[in-house]
Design an enzyme around this catalytic site. Structure first.
Site, mmCIF file in Angstrom:
data_model
loop_
_atom_site.group_PDB
_atom_site.id
_atom_site.type_symbol
_atom_site.label_atom_id
_atom_site.label_comp_id
_atom_site.label_asym_id
_atom_site.label_seq_id
_atom_site.Cartn_x
_atom_site.Cartn_y
_atom_site.Cartn_z
ATOM 1 N N SER A 177 0.835 -1.202 0.000
ATOM 2 C CA SER A 177 0.000 0.000 0.000
ATOM 3 C C SER A 177 0.861 1.240 0.000
ATOM 4 O O SER A 177 1.988 1.235 0.501
ATOM 5 C CB SER A 177 -0.904 0.021 1.238
ATOM 6 O OG SER A 177 -0.172 0.430 2.387
ATOM 7 N N ASP A 178 0.347 2.325 -0.569
ATOM 8 C CA ASP A 178 0.979 3.612 -0.327
ATOM 9 C C ASP A 178 0.831 3.911 1.163
ATOM 10 O O ASP A 178 -0.016 3.335 1.862
ATOM 11 C CB ASP A 178 0.325 4.710 -1.177
ATOM 12 C CG ASP A 178 1.287 5.851 -1.479
ATOM 13 O OD1 ASP A 178 2.264 6.018 -0.733
ATOM 14 O OD2 ASP A 178 1.057 6.579 -2.464
ATOM 15 N N CYS A 179 1.670 4.802 1.671
ATOM 16 C CA CYS A 179 1.766 4.974 3.117
ATOM 17 C C CYS A 179 0.467 5.524 3.711
ATOM 18 O O CYS A 179 0.011 6.600 3.313
ATOM 19 C CB CYS A 179 2.961 5.853 3.446
ATOM 20 S SG CYS A 179 4.515 5.109 2.906
#
Length: 895
Positions: free
Chosen positions: A424-426
Site C-alpha cells: 500500500s501507499d503509506c
C-alpha cells in the site's frame, strides 16, 4: 535538528554477544521500528541509577554492554555500545520532565537527524525545541522510544550479518529455510512453520520503511527506499575522487525525452548498483519504490515530473528497460534491488484546490482503463517483472485501489501473471476507512485490503492491528501466510538468507557510488534530453566570442535543478548554468543579474539591473521555470503559466535585447504562448540533474546538438478550464495528444535540431493490405524501414517517431505512438531504422473494455512520410475486460 558544527559519526565494532537470540552482533545504534511482537534483545535497555543524577544505560539481556559517548579520532564525539567500564563516557543524565538524555562526558544529547527508521542515533547540541531529542522510557519493555513517535525505538544493533548471526551460524544453518539447495518454496514453507501470526503480520509491515525482520530466527529486515532518478538517501563513505553521494540523474520526465532505450537501461543499472553500494553501508534498503508509472494525463499534477510522460507506449518502453536493469537485468539468480511500480491505479491528482488524493474517487471508463491507465502496469508485470506494485490512495469507480480485488487479484495476478507482492501507499489502508469511508471500521478496512491482495502495508495498521484482525476472525491466517509467502519470495531473490559468496551483488560497496562512469551517464542523459522548442533565425547556437547576459531566478540555481525525490548530492552545488557558462566563455564574457529572487516572486525591483545587463551584451539568456515550491507530491499547480513575475521579466529582457534565449527548468509543461511569438529561441531543460547545468550551457554554445523530444503536450493557459478530476480522455475537449482537440502550444514529440534530417522509405508500398489475424500476430509484427540522413551542418542525434491513426473509427485516438528509434549521425551520414507496430497499439478498445484488432483503414506517419494499412477479416480479440469482470463477479459471489 542535529548541529552541523559537530562531527557526527559512528564506529562499527564486533564488541560482544547477545545470548538470547543471536550470535556475534555488530552493534549499530540507530532508530528502528519498535519490536512489539518478539524478543527485543537489542531494544531492551536498563537505566541504572547511580549515587548522583548520572546513570548507566545498559542492555537488559547483556548488562556487560552499555551506552558510551567517546572522543572521535578526527575530533567531535561519537556514540556506541561498549564493554562496561564505568568510565565518564558511560555516564548519562535522563531528564524525565524534558525526556532528554544528556551525556555527562560531552554535555551533548542523544538525537537523530529525522524521525525515520534506520537513521543513526548520534550526539548533538541539546535543544528543548528539537523533537528528535525526546525519548520516552518504557520501564516494562525497557524500550527507549522517540517521544513523538512511539513506534520508533533506540536499537543497539539490528544489522544481521550472515556468517555471525544469520543463516551461517548455529542453530540456523541447520534449518530448512537456510538451506539454499532447497527450492525457494520449500524454504519459505519451512520458515513460515516457525513463526506465529504476529510475526507474519510484522513481516507485512513497512512502517518506518522496514519490517524489522525476525531476530529470533536470524531473518534480516526487508527495508524499503526510493530511487526514481537516483537513490534518495544520504551520502555514504567517499572513495577517492568521489563524494560518496548517490548520482542524481534528470527527472524521469526528462529521461523520457531522450527516447533512448539504451540510456534508460544504463541509468537503471547505475542506480541499482549505487543502491547496493549504499545498502552495504546500511544507508538504504533493497526494496525500492520506483518507478512511478502513472501517466501524466493532466499538466497540473504535481508529481508529473516523476513519470515518463503522457504516452502509454513511451512509458511502457521506459519501464521495460529502466526497471528491469534496476533489478539487475542479468540472469544471476539474484536481484540487485527489488523494483516497485507505483501507483496502481488511475492516480494523478494530489491536493488540487479542495480535493485530496486520499479521498478522491476517480471515475474511469473501462475503455480508458484498458486503452490508457493500465498499459504501463501491464508492462511492469509482463516485461520488467517487477517485484512489487504499490496500490494508490484514490478510489476508482467507488472502490479504494488497495481494496480492489478485481484490479489486483484478477487483472494483475490472474490475467497479467504478476507473481510479486502488493504494497500500500503509506497510510492508504487507514484511508480505506477514514478518508474513503468505504468500511465502517479499521478492522474491516484491513479485511478489505487483505481480501484484495494488498500484502504489505506502509504505515502502522498491519503492525498494530492485523494480528488482532486475525484473532477476531476478520482475516484468515491463511491469507496472512499467503501474503508473507509473496514477500519472502522477494527476500530470497535478493539473497537475504544466502551465503555472501554466492551473491554477485554483495561485492558492491561505497567504491561503486558516484563514480566517473555514473557522472558521465548522468551528463549524457542531460545532454540528450534537452528539447529545442524554438529557434527563429537560427539564433542558436551562440558563438563562444559572444558576451552574454545570464538572467533569471534559476540562472544560478543548483539543488533546485534536481527536482523532487532527489538524494543528498554534493556535486550539484558546484554546477549552475551561470558557473557552466563562465567556465566555457570566461567570467569576463558573462554578466549575471538575478532579476527575481524566486520563481514565485512578484518583486520587480531587479528588472532594471536585468535589462541593463541584457542591453550591454550581444545576447541574453533568461533561465526561468518552476521548482518544488510550485509542484511536488501533495502539491498540484493551479495555473499553467510561469509563476510570479517571470513572464514580465522575460519581456523586459527581450525589450532590452532582441537576441534573447529562454531556458525553461520545470517538471510539468508551461503555457508560454504569451512569449512564444516574440522570443526567438526557447529551450526545455526539465529538471536536468546534478550535471544538467553543464548540458544546458553546452547546448547554448553548440558543443551539444539538442535532440530531445517532448514527452508531453504543452497546453495553452486556458486548459485549466477543464476539471483536473475529469479522468475521461475524450470528453470536454479531450486530454493528451491522443484526444486533445484544441491547439497545443507545442505538441507531444516536438523537438528541433541544429542540423537537418531527411526521411525516405526503405521498404514501403503506399497501400498495404493484410488480415486482422496477421496484424494481431506477436511473432511477426508489421514493420517499416526508414532511411534517415543528416543533411545539415552539424553532427547530432535524431529521434524517429512512428504514429498510427484508425481513420475509420471516430472514437479512436487522433494518433498514437507505435514505435520510436534514436540515431546519431555525422554530417552526410545515413542509416536505416526499423519501426514495428505492436498489436496492442494497432488494436482498438471499445466502451466495454474489449481490445481487438479490427478491419478498417489505418494511417501511418513517420516524420513527413505517410502510409496506409487496410485490414480485412473478423475481429481478433486481445483482451476482454467485460468478460473478466463477469468471471470475477461470479467467483466473488461463490466465496
Amino acid at each position: 535538528m542535529v548541529s552541523a558544527a559537530i562531527l557526527l559519526f559512528l564506529e562499527f565494532a564486533l564488541i560482544g554477544t547477545l545470548g538470547v537470540c543471536r550470535g556475534e552482533l555488530q552493534f549499530r545504534l540507530q532508530l528502528f521500528r519498535c519490536n512489539i511482537h518478539q524478543d527485543a534483545a537489542t531494544q531492551s535497555w536498563k537505566v541504572e541509577t547511580g549515587n548522583s543524577s548520572q546513570n548507566i544505560i545498559s542492555l537488559r539481556h547483556n548488562p556487560g554492554k552499555v551506552l558510551e559517548a567517546y572522543s572521535g579520532q578526527f575530533g567531535g564525539y561519537g556514540l556506541r555500545v561498549a564493554d562496561r567500564t564505568y568510565s565518564a563516557g558511560q555516564q548519562f543524565i535522563y531528564n524525565t520532565s524534558k525526556y532528554m538524555i544528556t551525556s555527562a562526558f560531552t554535555g551533548l544529547c542523544l538525537a537523530v537527524p529525522s524521525g525515520t527508521g534506520g537513521v543513526a542515533v548520534t550526539l548533538a547540541n541539546c535543544s528543548n525545541s528539537d523533537r528528535n531529542q525526546g525519548w520516552s522510557y518504557d520501564t516494562m519493555l525497557g524500550q527507549m522510544q522517540l517521544s513523538w513517535n512511539w513506534m520508533l525505538c533506540l536499537d543497539a544493533g539490528t544489522d544481521i550479518h550472515y556468517h555471525e548471526t544469520g543463516c551461517g551460524s548455529e542453530p540456523y544453518k541447520g534449518y530448512g529455510y537456510c538451506n539454499y539447495t532447497l527450492s525457494p518454496q520449500a524454504r519459505i514453507d519451512d520458515l513460515l512453520g516457525f513463526i506465529n501470526v504476529g510475526e507474519k503480520a510484522q513481516l507485512l509491515s513497512a512502517d518506518g520503511r522496514t519490517n524489522g525482520g525476525i531476530g529470533r530466527l536470524a531473518v534480516p529486515a526487508y527495508t524499503y527506499g526510493e530511487c526514481l532518478h537516483g537513490v534518495r538517501s544520504s551520502c555514504g563513505t567517499a572513495a577517492p575522487g568521489s563524494t560518496g553521494c548517490p548520482t542524481s540523474f534528470p527527472n524521469p520526465l526528462g529521461m523520457a525525452a531522450t527516447f533512448n532505450r539504451t540510456l534508460w537501461s544504463l541509468v537503471g543499472d547505475v542506480i541499482g548498483t549505487e543502491g547496493r553500494g549504499l545498502a552495504s553501508q546500511d544507508i538504504i534498503g533493497l526494496g525500492m519504490w520506483a518507478p512511478n508509472v502513472n501517466l501524466f494525463r493532466d499538466p497540473r499534477w504535481g508529481r508529473g515530473q516523476e513519470t515518463p510522460g503522457e504516452d502509454p507506449l513511451l512509458t511502457s518502453e521506459y519501464i521495460a528497460h529502466f526497471a528491469r536493469h534496476l533489478q539487475g537485468g542479468h540472469d544471476t539468480g539474484y536481484l540487485k534491488i527489488a523494483s516497485t511500480c507505483k501507483h496502481f491505479s488511475a492516480y494523478d491528482l494530489e491536493n488540487y484546490a479542495t480535493g485530496s488524493r486520499k479521498s478522491f474517487n476517480a471515475i474511469v471508463s473501462d475503455q480508458d482503463l484498458v486503452e490508457y491507465y493500465w498499459v504501463p502496469f501491464r508492462a511492469c508485470v509482463e516485461r520488467a517483472h517487477v517485484q512489487s506494485i504499490m496500490c494508490s490512495y484514490n478510489a476508482v469507480n467507488g472502490i479504494p485501489s488497495c481494496a480492489n480485488s478485481l484490479f489486483q487479484n484478477t487483472i494483475a495476478r490472474e490475467e497479467w501473471g504478476f507473481d510479486g507482492f502488493f504494497v500500500s501507499d503509506c497510510t492508504a489502508i487507514e484511508a480505506i476507512y477514514n478518508r474513503q469511508n468505504y468500511t465502517s471500521s479499521l478492522p474491516l478496512a484491513i479485511k478489505a485490503a487483505m481480501d484484495a491482495g494488498t500484502d504489505v502495508n506502509c504505515g502502522p495498521t498491519y503492525t498494530q492491528s492485523l494480528a488482532e484482525a486475525v484473532g477476531k476472525g476478520f482475516v484468515s491466517e491463511s491469507k496472512v501466510e499467503q501474503s508473507a509467502n509473496r514477500l519472502l519470495a522477494s527476500a530470497l531473490r535478493l539473497g537475504l538468507l544466502d551465503p555472501p559468496e554466492m551473491q554477485p551483488y554483495l561485492k558492491l560497496s561505497y567504491n561503486d557510488v558516484d563514480t566517473g562512469y555514473s557522472r558521465q551517464v548522468s551528463l549524457e542523459a542531460a545532454q540528450q534530453m534537452i528539447v529545442l522548442l524554438q529557434n527563429k533565425g537560427d539564433i542558436l547556437p551562440l558563438t563562444t566570442d559572444n558576451r552574454i547576459a545570464l538572467i533569471g531566478p534559476l540562472a544560478n540555481a543548483t539543488s533546485r535543478l534536481l527536482g523532487n525525490y532527489a538524494g543528498a548530492n554534493d556535486l550539484v552545488h558546484s554546477n549552475s548554468v551561470l558557473l557552466a557558462m563562465e567556465k566555457i566563455l570566461g567570467k569576463d564574457k558573462v554578466t549575471y543579474a538575478q532579476g527575481l529572487e524566486t520563481v514565485s516572486s512578484t518583486n520587480t525591483s531587479g528588472f532594471k539591473e536585468a535589462a541593463a545587463a541584457a542591453s550591454s551584451c550581444s545576447s541574453a539568456v533568461v533561465v526561468v521555470g518552476l521548482d518544488t515550491s510550485q509542484e511536488d507530491e501533495a502539491h498540484d499547480r493551479t495555473v499553467l503559466t510561469l509563476p510570479g513575475a517571470q513572464e514580465e521579466l522575460v519581456k523586459s529582457v527581450l525589450a532590452a535585447n532582441a537576441k534573447t534565449i529562454v531556458v525553461l527548468v520545470n517538471g510539468g509543461p508551461l503555457a508560454i504562448e504569451s512569449i512564444k511569438d516574440t522570443v526567438p529561441a526557447i529551450i526545455e531543460a526539465f529538471y536536468p540533474g546534478q550535471l544538467g547545468a553543464n548540458a544546458i550551457a553546452e547546448v547554448i554554445v553548440g558543443y551539444t546538438n539538442p535532440s530531445g523530444r517532448l514527452p508531453f503536450t504543452v497546453y495553452p493557459a486556458d486548459f485549466i478550464k477543464r476539471k483536473i478530476s475529469d479522468m475521461s480522455l475524450r470528453d470536454n475537449g479531450g486530454c493528451t495528444y491522443q484526444h486533445y482537440t484544441g491547439q497545443a502550444v507545442f505538441e507531444f514529440g516536438h523537438g528541433l535540431s541544429y542540423t537537418v534530417f531527411s526521411y525516405a522509405w526503405s521498404n514501403h508500398t503506399d497501400d498495404l493490405v493484410m488480415t486482422t489475424a496477421d496484424a494481431a500476430s506477436e511473432s511477426s509484427p508489421l514493420a517499416y524501414r526508414v532511411t534517415v540522413q543528416n543533411l545539415g551542418p552539424y553532427q547530432g542525434g535524431d529521434v524517429v517517431l512512428g504514429f498510427i491513426q484508425a481513420v475509420h473509427q471516430p472514437e479512436a485516438p487522433l494518433k498514437e505512438l507505435f514505435d520510436f528509434s534514436r540515431v546519431y549521425l555525422q554530417i552526410g551520414e545515413s542509416t536505416v531504422v526499423y519501426l514495428t507496430v505492436p498489436p496492442s497499439v494497432l488494436a482498438l478498445v471499445d466502451k466495454n473494455g474489449v481490445q481487438s484488432v479490427r478491419a478498417g483503414t489505418y494511417r501511418v506517419t513517420i516524420g513527413d512520410l505517410v502510409a496506409t494499412i487496410h485490414l480485412t477479416g473478423p475481429d481478433e480479440e486481445l483482451f476482454n475486460l467485460a468478460a473478466i469482470r463477469e468471471k470475477h463477479s461470479s467467483k466473488s459471489s461463490r466465496q
